[in-house]
Scaffold this motif. Structure first.
Motif, PDB file in Angstrom:
ATOM      1  N   GLY A 163       2.505   4.848  -4.597  1.00 35.56           N
ATOM      2  CA  GLY A 163       2.200   5.178  -3.094  1.00 35.56           C
ATOM      3  C   GLY A 163       2.744   6.423  -2.638  1.00 35.56           C
ATOM      4  N   ILE A 164       2.406   6.671  -1.391  1.00 37.49           N
ATOM      5  CA  ILE A 164       3.034   7.849  -0.759  1.00 37.49           C
ATOM      6  C   ILE A 164       4.678   7.435  -0.470  1.00 37.49           C
ATOM      7  CG2 ILE A 164       0.814   8.688   0.305  1.00 37.49           C
ATOM      8  CD1 ILE A 164       1.878   7.387   3.116  1.00 37.49           C
ATOM      9  N   ALA A 185       9.459   2.535   3.566  1.00 33.88           N
ATOM     10  CA  ALA A 185       8.102   1.652   3.558  1.00 33.88           C
ATOM     11  C   ALA A 185       8.135   0.281   4.257  1.00 33.88           C
ATOM     12  CB  ALA A 185       7.674   1.766   2.027  1.00 33.88           C
ATOM     13  N   LYS A 186       9.298  -0.260   3.959  1.00 34.33           N
ATOM     14  CA  LYS A 186       9.417  -1.461   4.887  1.00 34.33           C
ATOM     15  C   LYS A 186       9.564  -1.401   6.377  1.00 34.33           C
ATOM     16  CE  LYS A 186       9.617  -5.927   5.000  1.00 34.33           C
ATOM     17  NZ  LYS A 186       8.320  -6.593   4.890  1.00 34.33           N
ATOM     18  N   LEU A 187      10.169  -0.280   6.793  1.00 35.11           N
ATOM     19  CA  LEU A 187      10.271   0.252   7.895  1.00 35.11           C
ATOM     20  C   LEU A 187       8.912   0.367   8.721  1.00 35.11           C
ATOM     21  CD1 LEU A 187      11.953   0.688  10.671  1.00 35.11           C
ATOM     22  CD2 LEU A 187      12.073   3.297   9.911  1.00 35.11           C
ATOM     23  N   VAL A 188       7.846   1.031   8.128  1.00 32.99           N
ATOM     24  CA  VAL A 188       6.800   1.341   8.595  1.00 32.99           C
ATOM     25  C   VAL A 188       5.822   0.158   8.756  1.00 32.99           C
ATOM     26  CG1 VAL A 188       4.672   2.616   8.034  1.00 32.99           C
ATOM     27  CG2 VAL A 188       6.678   3.759   7.919  1.00 32.99           C
ATOM     28  N   SER A 189       6.026  -0.574   7.507  1.00 38.40           N
ATOM     29  CA  SER A 189       5.185  -1.945   7.378  1.00 38.40           C
ATOM     30  C   SER A 189       5.644  -2.939   8.391  1.00 38.40           C
ATOM     31  CB  SER A 189       5.084  -2.498   6.124  1.00 38.40           C
ATOM     32  OG  SER A 189       6.189  -3.013   5.701  1.00 38.40           O
ATOM     33  N   VAL A 214       0.938  -1.333  -0.026  1.00 34.37           N
ATOM     34  CA  VAL A 214       0.007  -0.035  -0.072  1.00 34.37           C
ATOM     35  C   VAL A 214       0.879   1.181   0.129  1.00 34.37           C
ATOM     36  CG1 VAL A 214      -1.543   1.433   1.419  1.00 34.37           C
ATOM     37  CG2 VAL A 214      -1.941  -1.232   0.948  1.00 34.37           C
ATOM     38  N   LEU A 215       1.856   1.447   0.849  1.00 38.54           N
ATOM     39  CA  LEU A 215       2.591   2.588   1.028  1.00 38.54           C
ATOM     40  C   LEU A 215       3.498   2.589  -0.426  1.00 38.54           C
ATOM     41  CD1 LEU A 215       4.104   1.990   4.470  1.00 38.54           C
ATOM     42  CD2 LEU A 215       2.576   3.856   3.711  1.00 38.54           C
ATOM     43  N   ARG A 216       4.015   1.644  -0.923  1.00 35.99           N
ATOM     44  CA  ARG A 216       4.883   1.768  -2.221  1.00 35.99           C
ATOM     45  C   ARG A 216       4.044   1.820  -3.434  1.00 35.99           C
ATOM     46  NH1 ARG A 216       9.516  -0.666  -3.047  1.00 35.99           N
ATOM     47  NH2 ARG A 216       9.767   0.835  -4.773  1.00 35.99           N
ATOM     48  N   TYR A 217       2.797   1.306  -3.562  1.00 39.81           N
ATOM     49  CA  TYR A 217       2.374   1.108  -4.953  1.00 39.81           C
ATOM     50  C   TYR A 217       0.647   1.509  -4.960  1.00 39.81           C
ATOM     51  CZ  TYR A 217       6.208  -1.608  -5.544  1.00 39.81           C
ATOM     52  OH  TYR A 217       7.664  -1.956  -5.326  1.00 39.81           O
ATOM     53  N   ALA A 218       0.007   1.928  -3.813  1.00 37.54           N
ATOM     54  CA  ALA A 218      -1.568   2.123  -3.975  1.00 37.54           C
ATOM     55  C   ALA A 218      -1.507   3.706  -3.917  1.00 37.54           C
ATOM     56  CB  ALA A 218      -2.207   1.878  -2.361  1.00 37.54           C
ATOM     57  N   GLY A 219      -1.891   4.006  -5.312  1.00 41.36           N
ATOM     58  CA  GLY A 219      -1.847   5.428  -5.427  1.00 41.36           C
ATOM     59  C   GLY A 219      -2.021   5.695  -6.907  1.00 41.36           C
TER      60      GLY A 219
END
Length: 177
Positions: free
Chosen positions: A57-58, A66-70, A47-52
């Motif tokens: 993504g954002i 993004a991996k750190l957040v996920s 979602v963070l990388r590709y949803a947008g």
């Protein structure tokens, strides 16, 4: 599942069977909790990388962030599930100690997954969606999960054992096969 009756005088056999059944249940619940944490982690990453718009993504240009957040989201799901289900009988009374050790073990696991992603993405130059997911959510999470199970079982969820005993057991433990 019930334990079959053991022959008279074989209490050792019965204890072994009880431990195996308990370990089986613990492993099953660990896998289920891990699956939920994986969905939170891998889903959050994608979602963070590709949803947008246009598949951006954002955090499209920030793979490791993004991996750190996920990973943080996955760790939260894992702690709750493992504390209240998988290791419910061995959780610590002092939650703050347990959560700090859990976070340390989880952080090392997260670094393992991020290291796999970073190596693949930045060193090998494999930057496709598939390559990022294989390195972060395939290889990285498998290696991190193996480490985390060992760490949770030997360092985190060890109620009733003095800290010195836990440390000695962890150091003296034979390597996993």
């Amino acid at each position: 599942m019930t334990i079959p009756d053991a022959p008279p005088g074989s209490t050792k056999s019965r204890r072994v069977m009880e431990r195996l059944l308990a370990a089986r249940q613990q492993l099953i619940s660990f896998v289920v909790v891990g699956g939920l944490a994986f969905v939170a982690d891998a889903g959050g990453f994608n979602v963070l990388r590709y949803a947008g718009p246009d598949g951006h993504g954002i955090m499209y240009d920030q793979a490791v962030t993004a991996k750190l957040v996920s990973t943080a989201l996955g760790v939260l799901v894992a702690w709750l599930g493992n504390r209240y289900w998988t290791f419910k009988d061995t959780r610590r009374e002092q939650v703050h100690h347990e959560v700090l050790i859990f976070l340390a073990v989880s952080a090392v696991g997260g670094l393992i997954a991020m290291g796999c992603l970073g190596f693949s993405h930045y060193v090998l130059g494999l930057t496709s969606k598939l390559a990022d997911n294989i390195s972060a959510n395939g290889v990285g999470l498998v290696l991190a999960t193996l480490f985390r199970f060992w760490g949770y079982k030997t360092l985190v969820f060890v109620a009733g054992k003095p800290a010195e005993d836990v440390a000695v057991e962890a150091i003296d433990a034979p390597p996993a096969a």
